[in-house]
Design a protein around this motif. Structure first.
Motif, PDB file in Angstrom:
ATOM      1  N   PRO A 104     -10.293  34.628 -40.938  1.00  0.00           N
ATOM      2  CA  PRO A 104     -10.922  33.475 -40.283  1.00  0.00           C
ATOM      3  C   PRO A 104     -12.223  33.868 -39.592  1.00  0.00           C
ATOM      4  O   PRO A 104     -12.368  34.978 -39.099  1.00  0.00           O
ATOM      5  CB  PRO A 104      -9.868  33.036 -39.266  1.00  0.00           C
ATOM      6  N   ARG A 105     -13.177  32.940 -39.603  1.00  0.00           N
ATOM      7  CA  ARG A 105     -14.468  33.162 -38.946  1.00  0.00           C
ATOM      8  C   ARG A 105     -14.743  32.151 -37.843  1.00  0.00           C
ATOM      9  O   ARG A 105     -15.361  32.485 -36.852  1.00  0.00           O
ATOM     10  CB  ARG A 105     -15.596  33.115 -39.966  1.00  0.00           C
ATOM     11  N   LEU A 106     -14.301  30.896 -38.014  1.00  0.00           N
ATOM     12  CA  LEU A 106     -14.641  29.847 -37.052  1.00  0.00           C
ATOM     13  C   LEU A 106     -13.566  28.774 -37.018  1.00  0.00           C
ATOM     14  O   LEU A 106     -13.054  28.366 -38.061  1.00  0.00           O
ATOM     15  CB  LEU A 106     -15.977  29.186 -37.452  1.00  0.00           C
ATOM     16  N   LEU A 107     -13.273  28.314 -35.808  1.00  0.00           N
ATOM     17  CA  LEU A 107     -12.457  27.116 -35.596  1.00  0.00           C
ATOM     18  C   LEU A 107     -13.309  26.185 -34.739  1.00  0.00           C
ATOM     19  O   LEU A 107     -13.722  26.562 -33.638  1.00  0.00           O
ATOM     20  CB  LEU A 107     -11.154  27.453 -34.878  1.00  0.00           C
ATOM     21  N   ARG A 108     -13.591  24.987 -35.271  1.00  0.00           N
ATOM     22  CA  ARG A 108     -14.454  24.034 -34.563  1.00  0.00           C
ATOM     23  C   ARG A 108     -13.746  22.694 -34.437  1.00  0.00           C
ATOM     24  O   ARG A 108     -13.153  22.194 -35.395  1.00  0.00           O
ATOM     25  CB  ARG A 108     -15.761  23.834 -35.318  1.00  0.00           C
ATOM     26  N   PHE A 109     -13.859  22.129 -33.246  1.00  0.00           N
ATOM     27  CA  PHE A 109     -13.457  20.748 -33.011  1.00  0.00           C
ATOM     28  C   PHE A 109     -14.702  19.993 -32.584  1.00  0.00           C
ATOM     29  O   PHE A 109     -15.456  20.469 -31.730  1.00  0.00           O
ATOM     30  CB  PHE A 109     -12.397  20.650 -31.904  1.00  0.00           C
ATOM     31  N   ALA A 110     -14.930  18.823 -33.178  1.00  0.00           N
ATOM     32  CA  ALA A 110     -16.086  18.004 -32.822  1.00  0.00           C
ATOM     33  C   ALA A 110     -15.645  16.559 -32.641  1.00  0.00           C
ATOM     34  O   ALA A 110     -14.832  16.048 -33.423  1.00  0.00           O
ATOM     35  CB  ALA A 110     -17.158  18.097 -33.906  1.00  0.00           C
ATOM     36  N   LEU A 111     -16.178  15.923 -31.609  1.00  0.00           N
ATOM     37  CA  LEU A 111     -15.888  14.519 -31.346  1.00  0.00           C
ATOM     38  C   LEU A 111     -17.155  13.708 -31.523  1.00  0.00           C
ATOM     39  O   LEU A 111     -18.202  14.040 -30.945  1.00  0.00           O
ATOM     40  CB  LEU A 111     -15.400  14.315 -29.907  1.00  0.00           C
ATOM     41  N   GLY A 112     -17.047  12.652 -32.294  1.00  0.00           N
ATOM     42  CA  GLY A 112     -18.163  11.732 -32.440  1.00  0.00           C
ATOM     43  C   GLY A 112     -18.138  10.721 -31.311  1.00  0.00           C
ATOM     44  O   GLY A 112     -17.296  10.771 -30.411  1.00  0.00           O
ATOM     45  N   ALA A 113     -19.054   9.796 -31.360  1.00  0.00           N
ATOM     46  CA  ALA A 113     -19.133   8.754 -30.337  1.00  0.00           C
ATOM     47  C   ALA A 113     -17.919   7.830 -30.423  1.00  0.00           C
ATOM     48  O   ALA A 113     -17.343   7.642 -31.494  1.00  0.00           O
ATOM     49  CB  ALA A 113     -20.416   7.949 -30.518  1.00  0.00           C
ATOM     50  N   GLU A 114     -17.549   7.277 -29.288  1.00  0.00           N
ATOM     51  CA  GLU A 114     -16.455   6.301 -29.254  1.00  0.00           C
ATOM     52  C   GLU A 114     -17.003   4.944 -29.685  1.00  0.00           C
ATOM     53  O   GLU A 114     -18.035   4.498 -29.187  1.00  0.00           O
ATOM     54  CB  GLU A 114     -15.884   6.214 -27.835  1.00  0.00           C
ATOM     55  N   GLU A 115     -16.314   4.324 -30.646  1.00  0.00           N
ATOM     56  CA  GLU A 115     -16.720   3.017 -31.141  1.00  0.00           C
ATOM     57  C   GLU A 115     -15.502   2.127 -31.298  1.00  0.00           C
ATOM     58  O   GLU A 115     -14.540   2.507 -31.960  1.00  0.00           O
ATOM     59  CB  GLU A 115     -17.422   3.148 -32.495  1.00  0.00           C
TER      60      GLU A 115
END
Length: 164
Positions: A104-115
């Motif tokens: 493994p190299r990366l674990l990413r969590f991303a949140l977009g805008a709330e709509e």
């Protein structure tokens, strides 16, 4: 070995702030099924920070798993519409099953805008894998992360009730 990217996005019926809070609570991830564990080395972040902060050392370990890394990005929640991202970069030598199989190299969590009461959560896992096991690795990731989105939605709802 070759690069392998597993990425999934789900729109969850939760407040963005509550979901970000849940994702950045160490207990969300440290409560693991024995014999697996997630640990944070307290005070290793920038300015002596702990938990989910830039520079904090982290490890996921157990049978056939040794994934040590460092938090390299943790965006502060400001209530704006910009994407929120948290990155855990794994160190060279981290492995799943074997160092000769999956790194493994990366674990990413991303949140977009709330709509409309929904928030998009994107999970991204980057690894180096042997080409012959890439398809199996994708299927295993699909199974492993399948319940994560439901857990995130329930956890964010609990976080909203606890503060609200």
């Amino acid at each position: 070995m070759r690069e392998h990217v597993f990425e999934r996005t789900r729109r969850l019926a939760v407040e963005r702030e509550a979901l970000w809070r849940w994702l950045n609570t160490p207990e969300t991830f440290t409560k693991q099924v024995w014999p697996y564990r997630v640990e944070f080395l307290e005070g290793t972040g920038v300015g002596g920070a702990s938990g989910f902060a830039v520079g904090v050392l982290n490890t996921h370990h157990g049978p056939l798993l040794n994934c040590a890394g460092v938090m390299t990005r943790v965006d502060p929640y400001r209530g704006d519409a910009g994407e929120l991202v948290r990155n855990l970069r794994y160190f060279y030598g981290a492995f799943i099953v074997s160092p000769r199989l999956i790194r493994p190299r990366l674990l990413r969590f991303a949140l977009g805008a709330e709509e409309d009461g929904y928030c998009a959560l994107t999970l991204r896992v980057e690894c180096d894998v042997r080409p012959w096991c890439a398809g199996t690795w994708t299927r295993l990731q699909s199974v492993f992360w399948k319940g994560f989105f439901g857990s995130a939605e329930r956890g964010a709802r609990r976080a909203t009730r606890a503060t609200g």
